[in-house]
Design an enzyme around this catalytic site. Structure first.
Site, short mmCIF file in Angstrom:
data_model
loop_
_atom_site.label_atom_id
_atom_site.label_comp_id
_atom_site.label_asym_id
_atom_site.label_seq_id
_atom_site.Cartn_x
_atom_site.Cartn_y
_atom_site.Cartn_z
N HIS A 44 -3.77 44.86 79.61
CA HIS A 44 -4.57 46.05 79.31
C HIS A 44 -5.24 46.48 80.62
O HIS A 44 -6.34 46.03 80.94
CB HIS A 44 -5.62 45.74 78.25
CG HIS A 44 -6.39 46.94 77.78
ND1 HIS A 44 -7.01 47.00 76.55
CD2 HIS A 44 -6.67 48.12 78.38
CE1 HIS A 44 -7.61 48.16 76.42
NE2 HIS A 44 -7.43 48.85 77.53
N GLU A 76 -1.14 47.93 77.00
CA GLU A 76 -2.03 48.59 76.06
C GLU A 76 -3.16 49.29 76.80
O GLU A 76 -3.55 48.89 77.90
CB GLU A 76 -2.59 47.59 75.05
CG GLU A 76 -3.45 46.49 75.60
CD GLU A 76 -3.98 45.58 74.51
OE1 GLU A 76 -5.15 45.15 74.64
OE2 GLU A 76 -3.25 45.27 73.56
N HIS A 200 -6.21 40.23 68.22
CA HIS A 200 -7.63 40.12 68.54
C HIS A 200 -8.23 38.91 67.84
O HIS A 200 -8.24 38.83 66.61
CB HIS A 200 -8.43 41.38 68.17
CG HIS A 200 -9.54 41.65 69.15
ND1 HIS A 200 -9.35 42.35 70.33
CD2 HIS A 200 -10.83 41.28 69.15
CE1 HIS A 200 -10.48 42.42 71.00
NE2 HIS A 200 -11.40 41.77 70.31
#
Length: 250
Positions: A44, A76, A200
Protein backbone atom coordinates in the site's frame (compact mmCIF):
# COMPACT_ATOMS: atom_id res chain seq x y z
CA UNK A 1 -10.21 -24.29 -3.29
CA UNK A 2 -8.63 -22.80 -0.11
CA UNK A 3 -8.10 -19.08 0.14
CA UNK A 4 -4.76 -17.84 -1.15
CA UNK A 5 -2.43 -15.84 1.08
CA UNK A 6 -1.00 -12.51 -0.04
CA UNK A 7 1.64 -11.18 2.34
CA UNK A 8 1.39 -7.44 2.97
CA UNK A 9 4.90 -6.00 3.16
CA UNK A 10 4.03 -2.61 4.68
CA UNK A 11 4.98 -3.46 8.28
CA UNK A 12 8.34 -4.80 7.13
CA UNK A 13 8.97 -1.60 5.20
CA UNK A 14 7.96 0.54 8.17
CA UNK A 15 10.48 -1.27 10.37
CA UNK A 16 13.20 -0.77 7.75
CA UNK A 17 12.38 2.92 7.48
CA UNK A 18 13.31 3.52 11.14
CA UNK A 19 16.93 3.69 9.93
CA UNK A 20 18.56 4.82 6.71
CA UNK A 21 19.62 1.24 6.07
CA UNK A 22 18.47 -1.47 3.65
CA UNK A 23 17.34 -3.98 6.28
CA UNK A 24 15.07 -5.70 6.94
CA UNK A 25 14.91 -6.27 3.21
CA UNK A 26 11.40 -5.93 1.78
CA UNK A 27 12.22 -8.04 -1.26
CA UNK A 28 14.29 -10.50 0.74
CA UNK A 29 11.44 -11.26 3.12
CA UNK A 30 9.01 -11.23 0.21
CA UNK A 31 11.11 -13.94 -1.43
CA UNK A 32 11.08 -16.03 1.75
CA UNK A 33 7.29 -15.65 1.98
CA UNK A 34 6.77 -16.78 -1.61
CA UNK A 35 9.17 -19.69 -1.24
CA UNK A 36 7.23 -20.81 1.85
CA UNK A 37 3.89 -20.91 0.02
CA UNK A 38 2.43 -17.41 -0.15
CA UNK A 39 0.56 -16.80 -3.40
CA UNK A 40 1.37 -13.13 -3.68
CA UNK A 41 2.67 -9.91 -2.19
CA UNK A 42 0.64 -6.83 -1.27
CA UNK A 43 1.78 -3.24 -0.84
CA UNK A 44 0.00 0.00 0.00
CA UNK A 45 2.22 2.84 -1.25
CA UNK A 46 0.97 5.97 0.53
CA UNK A 47 1.86 9.43 -0.75
CA UNK A 48 4.21 10.13 2.18
CA UNK A 49 6.02 6.78 1.65
CA UNK A 50 5.99 6.14 5.39
CA UNK A 51 6.30 2.41 4.83
CA UNK A 52 6.46 1.09 1.26
CA UNK A 53 8.52 3.48 -0.82
CA UNK A 54 7.87 4.06 -4.48
CA UNK A 55 11.39 2.74 -5.11
CA UNK A 56 10.32 -0.64 -3.64
CA UNK A 57 7.78 -1.28 -6.35
CA UNK A 58 10.06 -2.12 -9.29
CA UNK A 59 12.15 -4.62 -7.26
CA UNK A 60 8.99 -6.37 -6.00
CA UNK A 61 7.62 -6.51 -9.55
CA UNK A 62 10.95 -7.89 -10.78
CA UNK A 63 11.13 -10.47 -7.98
CA UNK A 64 7.75 -11.90 -8.92
CA UNK A 65 8.39 -11.82 -12.66
CA UNK A 66 11.83 -13.39 -12.46
CA UNK A 67 11.46 -15.94 -9.67
CA UNK A 68 7.76 -16.54 -8.98
CA UNK A 69 5.84 -16.07 -12.22
CA UNK A 70 2.77 -17.80 -10.79
CA UNK A 71 2.52 -15.34 -7.91
CA UNK A 72 0.57 -12.08 -7.92
CA UNK A 73 1.41 -8.50 -7.08
CA UNK A 74 -1.45 -6.65 -5.36
CA UNK A 75 -1.25 -2.87 -5.01
CA UNK A 76 -3.79 -1.16 -2.80
CA UNK A 77 -4.49 2.50 -2.28
CA UNK A 78 -6.76 5.47 -2.73
CA UNK A 79 -7.14 6.20 -6.45
CA UNK A 80 -5.51 9.63 -6.56
CA UNK A 81 -3.47 10.38 -9.66
CA UNK A 82 -0.11 9.57 -8.09
CA UNK A 83 -1.28 6.08 -7.13
CA UNK A 84 -2.77 5.53 -10.56
CA UNK A 85 0.54 6.40 -12.22
CA UNK A 86 2.31 3.86 -10.01
CA UNK A 87 -0.22 1.21 -11.00
CA UNK A 88 0.20 2.02 -14.67
CA UNK A 89 3.98 1.76 -14.34
CA UNK A 90 4.18 -1.48 -12.35
CA UNK A 91 1.10 -3.34 -13.60
CA UNK A 92 0.07 -5.42 -10.59
CA UNK A 93 -2.16 -8.39 -11.25
CA UNK A 94 -4.68 -6.93 -8.80
CA UNK A 95 -5.50 -3.41 -7.67
CA UNK A 96 -7.41 -3.01 -4.41
CA UNK A 97 -9.04 0.40 -4.10
CA UNK A 98 -9.52 1.76 -0.58
CA UNK A 99 -11.26 4.97 0.51
CA UNK A 100 -8.42 6.16 2.76
CA UNK A 101 -7.52 9.69 3.59
CA UNK A 102 -3.72 9.99 3.05
CA UNK A 103 -3.31 10.91 6.74
CA UNK A 104 -4.86 7.68 8.02
CA UNK A 105 -2.50 5.31 9.78
CA UNK A 106 -4.25 2.32 8.21
CA UNK A 107 -7.39 1.40 6.30
CA UNK A 108 -10.36 1.39 8.64
CA UNK A 109 -13.55 1.36 6.56
CA UNK A 110 -14.95 0.31 3.23
CA UNK A 111 -16.28 2.43 0.38
CA UNK A 112 -19.55 4.31 0.56
CA UNK A 113 -20.56 2.88 -2.80
CA UNK A 114 -23.53 5.16 -3.26
CA UNK A 115 -21.58 8.38 -2.75
CA UNK A 116 -18.52 7.15 -4.64
CA UNK A 117 -20.31 5.67 -7.64
CA UNK A 118 -19.03 8.13 -10.23
CA UNK A 119 -15.44 8.12 -8.97
CA UNK A 120 -15.31 4.35 -8.87
CA UNK A 121 -16.91 3.94 -12.28
CA UNK A 122 -14.24 6.17 -13.81
CA UNK A 123 -11.30 4.61 -11.97
CA UNK A 124 -12.38 1.00 -12.35
CA UNK A 125 -12.94 1.55 -16.06
CA UNK A 126 -9.43 2.98 -16.38
CA UNK A 127 -7.93 -0.03 -14.59
CA UNK A 128 -9.93 -2.56 -16.55
CA UNK A 129 -8.67 -1.05 -19.80
CA UNK A 130 -5.19 -1.98 -18.56
CA UNK A 131 -6.36 -5.57 -18.12
CA UNK A 132 -6.07 -5.52 -14.32
CA UNK A 133 -8.27 -7.26 -11.78
CA UNK A 134 -9.98 -4.75 -9.49
CA UNK A 135 -11.08 -5.32 -5.90
CA UNK A 136 -12.99 -2.73 -3.85
CA UNK A 137 -12.68 -2.46 -0.06
CA UNK A 138 -16.09 -3.10 1.49
CA UNK A 139 -17.53 -3.02 4.98
CA UNK A 140 -18.85 -6.29 6.39
CA UNK A 141 -22.46 -5.18 6.81
CA UNK A 142 -24.68 -6.97 4.26
CA UNK A 143 -25.99 -4.33 1.84
CA UNK A 144 -27.12 -5.74 -1.47
CA UNK A 145 -27.67 -2.39 -3.16
CA UNK A 146 -24.19 -1.21 -2.24
CA UNK A 147 -22.59 -4.38 -3.55
CA UNK A 148 -24.66 -4.15 -6.72
CA UNK A 149 -23.01 -0.77 -7.33
CA UNK A 150 -19.60 -2.41 -6.84
CA UNK A 151 -20.50 -4.92 -9.51
CA UNK A 152 -22.05 -2.38 -11.84
CA UNK A 153 -18.99 -0.09 -11.84
CA UNK A 154 -16.99 -3.07 -13.11
CA UNK A 155 -15.21 -4.49 -10.05
CA UNK A 156 -14.19 -8.14 -10.14
CA UNK A 157 -14.02 -8.58 -6.37
CA UNK A 158 -14.66 -6.95 -3.05
CA UNK A 159 -12.28 -7.16 -0.13
CA UNK A 160 -14.13 -7.52 3.14
CA UNK A 161 -12.77 -5.17 5.80
CA UNK A 162 -12.21 -7.51 8.74
CA UNK A 163 -10.85 -5.00 11.25
CA UNK A 164 -13.86 -5.25 13.59
CA UNK A 165 -13.51 -9.04 13.53
CA UNK A 166 -9.85 -8.86 14.48
CA UNK A 167 -10.65 -6.29 17.13
CA UNK A 168 -12.86 -8.67 19.12
CA UNK A 169 -10.14 -11.27 19.63
CA UNK A 170 -11.07 -11.46 23.32
CA UNK A 171 -14.85 -11.69 22.78
CA UNK A 172 -15.87 -15.00 21.14
CA UNK A 173 -19.57 -14.15 21.02
CA UNK A 174 -18.96 -10.87 19.22
CA UNK A 175 -16.50 -12.56 16.88
CA UNK A 176 -19.14 -15.13 15.94
CA UNK A 177 -21.66 -12.37 15.31
CA UNK A 178 -19.29 -10.51 13.01
CA UNK A 179 -18.31 -13.65 11.12
CA UNK A 180 -22.00 -14.25 10.44
CA UNK A 181 -22.34 -10.73 9.00
CA UNK A 182 -19.21 -11.12 6.90
CA UNK A 183 -20.60 -14.39 5.61
CA UNK A 184 -23.92 -12.79 4.67
CA UNK A 185 -22.07 -10.04 2.82
CA UNK A 186 -19.97 -12.60 0.97
CA UNK A 187 -23.08 -14.58 0.03
CA UNK A 188 -24.60 -11.46 -1.52
CA UNK A 189 -21.39 -10.71 -3.40
CA UNK A 190 -21.22 -14.25 -4.79
CA UNK A 191 -24.86 -14.04 -5.84
CA UNK A 192 -24.06 -10.85 -7.75
CA UNK A 193 -21.13 -12.49 -9.52
CA UNK A 194 -18.35 -10.91 -7.47
CA UNK A 195 -15.44 -12.82 -5.96
CA UNK A 196 -14.45 -12.08 -2.36
CA UNK A 197 -11.15 -11.29 -0.66
CA UNK A 198 -10.66 -10.36 2.98
CA UNK A 199 -8.12 -8.43 4.96
CA UNK A 200 -7.23 -6.52 8.11
CA UNK A 201 -6.20 -7.87 11.50
CA UNK A 202 -6.55 -11.50 10.45
CA UNK A 203 -4.55 -14.02 12.47
CA UNK A 204 -3.81 -17.73 12.65
CA UNK A 205 -6.40 -17.88 15.45
CA UNK A 206 -9.29 -16.14 13.69
CA UNK A 207 -8.81 -17.26 10.08
CA UNK A 208 -10.30 -20.78 10.41
CA UNK A 209 -13.74 -19.53 11.46
CA UNK A 210 -13.78 -17.01 8.62
CA UNK A 211 -12.82 -19.49 5.91
CA UNK A 212 -15.25 -22.05 7.33
CA UNK A 213 -18.09 -19.54 6.92
CA UNK A 214 -16.83 -18.32 3.51
CA UNK A 215 -15.37 -21.43 1.87
CA UNK A 216 -15.22 -19.66 -1.51
CA UNK A 217 -12.98 -16.91 -0.13
CA UNK A 218 -10.45 -16.18 -2.88
CA UNK A 219 -7.65 -14.44 -1.02
CA UNK A 220 -6.62 -12.97 2.31
CA UNK A 221 -4.14 -10.11 2.50
CA UNK A 222 -2.31 -10.05 5.85
CA UNK A 223 0.46 -7.82 7.12
CA UNK A 224 0.45 -6.73 10.75
CA UNK A 225 -0.43 -10.03 12.42
CA UNK A 226 1.76 -12.01 10.06
CA UNK A 227 4.75 -9.73 10.61
CA UNK A 228 4.24 -9.90 14.38
CA UNK A 229 4.23 -13.70 14.25
CA UNK A 230 7.33 -13.68 12.03
CA UNK A 231 9.26 -12.07 14.89
CA UNK A 232 8.51 -15.19 16.91
CA UNK A 233 8.42 -18.01 14.35
CA UNK A 234 10.40 -16.63 11.42
CA UNK A 235 8.87 -15.59 8.10
CA UNK A 236 8.87 -19.00 6.42
CA UNK A 237 7.21 -20.87 9.27
CA UNK A 238 4.77 -18.02 9.81
CA UNK A 239 3.66 -18.15 6.18
CA UNK A 240 3.16 -21.91 6.47
CA UNK A 241 1.08 -21.42 9.63
CA UNK A 242 -1.13 -18.83 7.93
CA UNK A 243 -1.52 -20.99 4.82
CA UNK A 244 -2.66 -23.89 6.98
CA UNK A 245 -5.09 -21.55 8.78
CA UNK A 246 -6.52 -20.74 5.34
CA UNK A 247 -7.18 -24.43 4.80
CA UNK A 248 -4.24 -25.14 2.55
CA UNK A 249 -2.71 -28.60 2.77
CA UNK A 250 1.03 -27.95 2.84
Amino acid sequence: MPAKLSVNLNAIAMLRNRRDLPWPSVTGLGRIALEAGASGLTVHPRPDQRHIRFSDLAPIRALIDAEFPGAEFNMEGFPEEGFMRLVEEHRPEQVTLVPDDPAQSTSDHGWDFRRSHDLLATIVGRLKRLGLRVSLFADGEPDREALKIARDVGADRIELYTGPYGGCHDDPAEAARIVALLGETADIAFDLGLDVNAGHDLTVANLPALVARIPRLAEVSIGHGLTADALEYGMAETVRRFCRACGQDL
